[in-house]
Design a protein around this motif. Structure first.
Motif, PDB file in Angstrom:
ATOM      1  N   LEU A 125       0.850  -1.186   0.000  1.00 44.82           N
ATOM      2  CA  LEU A 125       0.000   0.000   0.000  1.00 44.82           C
ATOM      3  C   LEU A 125       0.886   1.237   0.000  1.00 44.82           C
ATOM      4  CD1 LEU A 125      -2.596  -1.029   2.740  1.00 44.82           C
ATOM      5  CD2 LEU A 125      -2.839  -1.269   0.258  1.00 44.82           C
ATOM      6  N   ILE A 181       0.838   5.017   1.051  1.00 41.08           N
ATOM      7  CA  ILE A 181       0.120   6.019   1.840  1.00 41.08           C
ATOM      8  C   ILE A 181       0.724   7.394   1.542  1.00 41.08           C
ATOM      9  CG2 ILE A 181      -0.497   6.794   4.159  1.00 41.08           C
ATOM     10  CD1 ILE A 181      -0.317   3.918   5.081  1.00 41.08           C
ATOM     11  N   THR A 225      -4.680   6.505   0.541  1.00 39.04           N
ATOM     12  CA  THR A 225      -4.038   5.185   0.456  1.00 39.04           C
ATOM     13  C   THR A 225      -4.288   4.596  -0.925  1.00 39.04           C
ATOM     14  OG1 THR A 225      -4.344   4.793   2.825  1.00 39.04           O
ATOM     15  CG2 THR A 225      -3.884   2.885   1.440  1.00 39.04           C
TER      16      THR A 225
END
Length: 377
Positions: free
Chosen positions: A205, A207, A235
């Motif tokens: 992920l 961010i 995100t």
């Protein structure tokens, strides 16, 4: 019996070394060219050299399966051409050996190569290619293999481009630009002051903090709309369009023969036919080790000695192997659409070998009978 064993071992040794050399040379050249396709894994993913080497080694069985029959064929041409030029074939025939006896060591080696090819085709190739696909899938989804180089446009996955200005000491990123084209007709561009990479349950992920998200909706080509969203924290799932774990669709090369011959009913008819045809190709290809060797032997043992060398025989053998291989490829391609042609695939593979064996057995060298001196006078 001892002299017979002696000539058998002599010819086996003469054939085995060139076969091994041709196999290593061809495999090395093709393996190196195939390995270059995965250099981007080191550049964009940052994987270790050991993982890269293991990944490319897993491709070796599939290359070896294709190369073995051609390597043996090259060795047969080289050895029997040399035996003919140096009159060793003439000596072997003078001691009473038939063409079939002379060819016996080569046929024994061809049978060994065919057994090795069958072991690769039936077991080692699908096992290695399945491991290759699993490792490649893991690399694509694992954050530990993801490397974003500062100052360049990185492509961690297809359709996704990431630019970062610099790395901080704590691992965070500064000056981020992301262009996401993984969804057709809905390109998204994101810019953020800083961000970090973390590992999620389904993949990495991204961010991002303090930035904006620009989305261009091109469903209406005549009037595309642009929407801008400012965010404090956003995100981005880098594996959003990847297949969920355990649901990766297997390719034919990573399936065993019994799986190819009995594909799932959920597949389309075209894909089912393609896999069934691929299974029969796996069963017929190793036979080419025997067939190619027989073609070379038939061409070189069925011609009388010529001091200029059997160049015509070499040409005939090479053209014969090319023709047989082209015919098998054409029949195999047609069999993927029409399963009724699968028996023809076996016929076009085995028939050239049977004809070549008949030529070897039936050929008798012509002897020139000189007239008596009195009759000449």
């Amino acid at each position: 019996m001892a002299p017979m064993k002696l000539y058998l071992l002599y010819l086996l040794r003469q054939l085995a070394l060139p076969t091994l050399f041709a196999t290593l040379a061809l495999s090395g050249a093709i393996w190196l060219s195939q390995s270059l396709r995965f250099v981007d894994l080191i550049v964009n993913k940052g994987i270790p050299a050991t993982t890269f080497a293991y990944l490319t080694v897993l491709l070796f069985p599939s290359l070896l399966l294709v190369i073995l029959p051609f390597a043996l064929f090259c060795a047969v041409l080289f050895v029997f051409h040399r035996l003919s030029v140096e009159s060793e074939l003439t000596v072997l025939r003078a001691v009473g050996l038939s063409n079939l006896q002379i060819a016996a060591p080569c046929l024994l080696l061809a049978a060994i190569v065919a057994v090795i090819a069958y072991s690769i085709s039936l077991y080692f190739m699908p096992l290695a290619f399945r491991s290759f696909r699993d490792l490649q899938y893991q690399i694509e989804r694992d954050l530990s293999y993801l490397l974003l180089q500062p100052g360049v446009f990185n492509t961690p996955t297809k359709g996704l481009t990431v630019y970062v200005r610099s790395h901080r000491g704590d691992g965070s990123l500064e000056g981020i630009v992301v262009h996401d084209e993984r969804r057709r007709k809905l390109a998204v561009t994101m810019m953020a002051e800083e961000g970090t990479l973390v590992q999620g349950e389904d993949g990495p992920l991204f961010i991002m903090e303090r930035g904006n998200r620009q989305e261009l909706d091109a469903k209406d080509p005549d009037n595309p709309s642009l929407s801008i969203l400012h965010f404090d924290r956003y995100t981005l799932d880098l594996a959003a369009n990847a297949s969920p774990p355990g649901e990766r669709s297997p390719k034919p090369k990573e399936q065993y023969v019994h799986e190819l011959l009995d594909p799932p009913a959920s597949l389309s008819e075209e894909r089912r036919n393609g896999r069934i045809a691929e299974g029969h190709k796996r069963l017929t290809w190793p036979l080419n080790a025997l067939v190619f060797a027989l073609i070379g032997l038939a061409a070189l043992l069925s011609r009388s000695f010529d001091r200029r060398g059997p160049w015509q025989s070499l040409l005939i053998a090479t053209v014969g192997v090319i023709f047989v291989q082209a015919l098998n490829m054409a029949i195999g391609s047609l069999a993927e659409r029409h399963l009724a042609l699968i028996p023809l695939l076996y016929v076009t593979t085995i028939a050239p070998g049977v004809v070549s064996l008949a030529v070897i057995i039936g050929y008798r060298p012509r002897r020139r009978i000189r007239a008596p001196l009195a009759a000449q006078a």
